[in-house]
Motif scaffolding. Structure first.
Motif, PDB file in Angstrom:
ATOM      1  N   GLY A   3       3.320   2.457  -4.751  1.00 49.79           N
ATOM      2  CA  GLY A   3       2.201   1.624  -5.122  1.00 49.79           C
ATOM      3  C   GLY A   3       2.724   0.296  -5.643  1.00 49.79           C
ATOM      4  N   ILE A   4       1.831  -0.531  -6.160  1.00 55.79           N
ATOM      5  CA  ILE A   4       2.247  -1.791  -6.759  1.00 55.79           C
ATOM      6  C   ILE A   4       1.507  -2.000  -8.077  1.00 55.79           C
ATOM      7  N   LEU A   5       2.127  -2.760  -8.946  1.00 58.87           N
ATOM      8  CA  LEU A   5       1.548  -3.084 -10.241  1.00 58.87           C
ATOM      9  C   LEU A   5       1.148  -4.544 -10.235  1.00 58.87           C
ATOM     10  N   VAL A   6      -0.124  -4.817 -10.496  1.00 62.28           N
ATOM     11  CA  VAL A   6      -0.655  -6.178 -10.459  1.00 62.28           C
ATOM     12  C   VAL A   6      -1.391  -6.457 -11.761  1.00 62.28           C
ATOM     13  N   GLU A   7      -0.844  -7.354 -12.581  1.00 65.10           N
ATOM     14  CA  GLU A   7      -1.470  -7.730 -13.854  1.00 65.10           C
ATOM     15  C   GLU A   7      -1.825  -6.507 -14.692  1.00 65.10           C
ATOM     16  N   GLY A   8      -0.914  -5.530 -14.688  1.00 70.26           N
ATOM     17  CA  GLY A   8      -1.135  -4.342 -15.502  1.00 70.26           C
ATOM     18  C   GLY A   8      -1.936  -3.250 -14.843  1.00 70.26           C
ATOM     19  N   ASP A   9      -2.538  -3.518 -13.676  1.00 69.38           N
ATOM     20  CA  ASP A   9      -3.318  -2.521 -12.955  1.00 69.38           C
ATOM     21  C   ASP A   9      -2.458  -1.867 -11.885  1.00 69.38           C
ATOM     22  N   ALA A  10      -2.536  -0.535 -11.800  1.00 68.71           N
ATOM     23  CA  ALA A  10      -1.820   0.201 -10.761  1.00 68.71           C
ATOM     24  C   ALA A  10      -2.666   0.235  -9.496  1.00 68.71           C
ATOM     25  N   VAL A  23      -2.705   1.707  -5.414  1.00 72.79           N
ATOM     26  CA  VAL A  23      -2.082   2.684  -4.520  1.00 72.79           C
ATOM     27  C   VAL A  23      -2.488   2.364  -3.090  1.00 72.79           C
ATOM     28  N   PRO A  24      -1.638   2.726  -2.102  1.00 71.79           N
ATOM     29  CA  PRO A  24      -1.989   2.463  -0.706  1.00 71.79           C
ATOM     30  C   PRO A  24      -3.318   3.093  -0.339  1.00 71.79           C
ATOM     31  N   TRP A  43      -9.924  -3.850  -4.106  1.00 72.84           N
ATOM     32  CA  TRP A  43      -9.140  -3.806  -2.880  1.00 72.84           C
ATOM     33  C   TRP A  43      -8.185  -4.993  -2.830  1.00 72.84           C
ATOM     34  N   LEU A  44      -7.028  -4.771  -2.227  1.00 66.55           N
ATOM     35  CA  LEU A  44      -6.006  -5.807  -2.172  1.00 66.55           C
ATOM     36  C   LEU A  44      -5.169  -5.619  -0.914  1.00 66.55           C
ATOM     37  N   HIS A  45      -4.872  -6.709  -0.202  1.00 61.49           N
ATOM     38  CA  HIS A  45      -3.986  -6.648   0.967  1.00 61.49           C
ATOM     39  C   HIS A  45      -2.723  -7.425   0.634  1.00 61.49           C
ATOM     40  N   TYR A  46      -1.586  -6.740   0.701  1.00 62.62           N
ATOM     41  CA  TYR A  46      -0.325  -7.363   0.306  1.00 62.62           C
ATOM     42  C   TYR A  46       0.804  -6.789   1.146  1.00 62.62           C
ATOM     43  N   GLY A  47       1.597  -7.663   1.731  1.00 62.51           N
ATOM     44  CA  GLY A  47       2.738  -7.220   2.525  1.00 62.51           C
ATOM     45  C   GLY A  47       2.350  -6.368   3.712  1.00 62.51           C
ATOM     46  N   ILE A  54      -0.059  -4.238   3.846  1.00 61.50           N
ATOM     47  CA  ILE A  54      -0.603  -2.944   3.435  1.00 61.50           C
ATOM     48  C   ILE A  54      -1.856  -3.179   2.589  1.00 61.50           C
ATOM     49  N   THR A  55      -2.862  -2.361   2.808  1.00 60.99           N
ATOM     50  CA  THR A  55      -4.083  -2.427   2.002  1.00 60.99           C
ATOM     51  C   THR A  55      -3.968  -1.441   0.842  1.00 60.99           C
ATOM     52  N   TYR A  56      -4.329  -1.922  -0.351  1.00 63.12           N
ATOM     53  CA  TYR A  56      -4.248  -1.114  -1.565  1.00 63.12           C
ATOM     54  C   TYR A  56      -5.622  -1.024  -2.229  1.00 63.12           C
ATOM     55  N   ILE A  57      -5.794   0.034  -3.020  1.00 65.02           N
ATOM     56  CA  ILE A  57      -6.992   0.203  -3.839  1.00 65.02           C
ATOM     57  C   ILE A  57      -6.540   0.419  -5.276  1.00 65.02           C
ATOM     58  N   ARG A  58      -7.249  -0.205  -6.223  1.00 66.59           N
ATOM     59  CA  ARG A  58      -6.895  -0.019  -7.630  1.00 66.59           C
ATOM     60  C   ARG A  58      -7.072   1.454  -8.004  1.00 66.59           C
TER      61      ARG A  58
END
Length: 437
Positions: A202-209, A211-212, A231-235, A237-241
């Motif tokens: 997963g990724i950590l964004v501004e303190g929020d985890a 996951v793919p 929702w977030l698209h990065y690299g 891959i689509t992620y959900i908080r």
């Protein structure tokens, strides 16, 4: 210097002296002080609805900005008072920022009792849109309870100290983010699902985890809202908080030290079963008791057998006792009751009488009160006959089977459009306290 957004949320209709205009004046005072320190302060136009205020901020926000909403609170009991700051649950970084803001407010106005910082999952609906849907770090400052005389007078008579506390808290918060400088906004985190290491990070964004999004299919998770934020698209891959998965019955735990997110699914849940009125419960009376000991020990003293009664009466009629108990917690304010409904009425579901007096119904014992509540839930949930004699005064007025899920009780059991969401939020709090969600 950093960018700061201030929004004067909706004031309380309880007291005309403390309304949106009051909150606007308060945040204008804070804004002037911040501008004097060289900060770029953007004041959300007064009168905007919450969705429009969020959109207004998101269009203008730049990296490194922060946002604070000001609001007042109400409660049926006039004894409840104090100020608190709400943050997105499971975000330890935001929790620390909330503590800084709250500490500053209370230091400048010590008479305003601190209720501590609280995750937004502890609110009535289990989530705060301002904390979740604003694209930059955001907090909600609840200034005090206008239903409490002491709080109300403090807000009216000491606005300068209050504004200075808000100013200092925002100043420290924004400066800390600025000093953080060019730290990478995204950091990798380990991901475990049901104690098994997941193949992707997963990724950590501004303190929020985050996951793919593939996790949703992997766990057969169906989010209840198509418009779920986070929702977030990065690299590529689509992620959900991760915290949003709680809406679908997933226990989300974040370990800050090891940068690890752990997801636990209730495998016995059928898709969408969280919130079904008919069905088995997952908790024991001792789980209910432990929760009540945390939120209102006096409720157990007043009704020592209440947890066993809900389990037994619900089992008799096939109603989910967890749902029924969660609704009772909501209706009775954690068995603290209100000026409109007293403990001696043994009415735990907020059931109305049929006398035409527009009063709440009364029952001769706690057991009969619980039974009436269970019967009313069953009336809405299905068309099966009752096992025991009818004690619910409004059973015959319900069109049987029109609301098999708690969301469908909105605009039926209560006039509130989000009434069902509030029951679900309380249910998640129960499961979270027991380590299930």
């Amino acid at each position: 210097m950093g960018q700061i957004f201030l929004w004067a949320g909706q004031g309380s209709p309880i007291d005309s002296d403390i309304d949106t205009a009051f909150l606007a004046r308060l945040h204008n005072q804070s804004a002037r002080a911040l501008k004097g320190q060289g900060f770029s302060v953007l004041e959300v136009p007064v009168g905007l609805s919450l969705p429009k205020a969020i959109a207004w901020i998101n269009v203008r926000a730049r990296p490194g900005a922060v946002a604070l909403a000001l609001e007042t609170a109400t409660f049926p009991s006039a004894k409840v008072r104090g100020t608190s700051v709400f943050y997105t649950a499971n975000n330890t970084e935001r929790c620390t920022q909330a503590e800084q803001v709250l500490r500053s407010v209370v230091q400048h106005l010590p008479s305003l009792v601190s209720r501590g910082v609280q995750p937004d999952t502890d609110t009535a609906t289990g989530r705060l849109a301002f904390a979740r849907e604003v694209n930059i770090p955001s907090l909600v400052l609840s200034l005090g309870f206008v239903t409490n005389l002491t709080d109300r007078l403090l807000l009216l008579e000491r606005p300068n100290e209050l504004a200075h506390g808000i100013f200092q808290g925002l100043l420290h918060w924004s400066r800390r983010l600025t000093e953080r400088g060019n730290r990478l906004p995204f950091a990798p985190l380990s991901l475990y699902i049901n104690e098994q290491r997941y193949g992707e990070q997963g990724i950590l964004v501004e303190g929020d985890a985050y996951v793919p999004a593939d996790v949703l299919d992997h766990c057969a998770i169906a989010l209840p809202r198509a418009t779920t934020p986070g929702w977030l698209h990065y690299g590529g891959i689509t992620y959900i908080r991760a915290i949003e998965l709680r809406e679908a019955g997933v226990f989300v735990r974040w370990e800050a030290e090891t940068k690890t997110a752990r997801l636990q699914t209730l495998m016995s849940f059928q898709p969408g079963a969280l919130g079904d009125i008919i069905g088995p419960g997952y908790l024991l009376p001792s789980d209910y008791e432990a929760f009540l000991q945390q939120v209102n020990p006096g409720g157990l003293q007043q009704f020592p057998d209440i947890t066993q009664l809900y389990q037994a009466e619900a089992a008799t009629e096939g109603v989910n006792p967890d749902v029924a108990f969660a609704q009772a917690l909501l209706e009775t304010y954690f068995f603290g009751f209100s000026s409109l409904l007293s403990p001696i009425q043994n009415n735990f579901g907020g059931l109305g009488a049929t006398s035409g007096s527009h009063a709440f119904a009364s029952f001769p014992s706690a057991q009969i009160g619980v039974r009436a509540h269970i019967q009313h839930l069953k009336a809405y949930a299905n068309e099966e006959p009752l096992v025991q004699a009818v004690v619910d005064p409004r059973f015959s007025f319900v069109t049987r089977g029109v609301a098999p899920r708690v969301e469908q009780l909105s605009r039926r059991w209560s006039a509130e459009a989000d009434y069902g969401d509030k029951i679900l939020a309380m249910l998640r709090r129960l499961y979270g306290a027991a380590g299930l969600l």
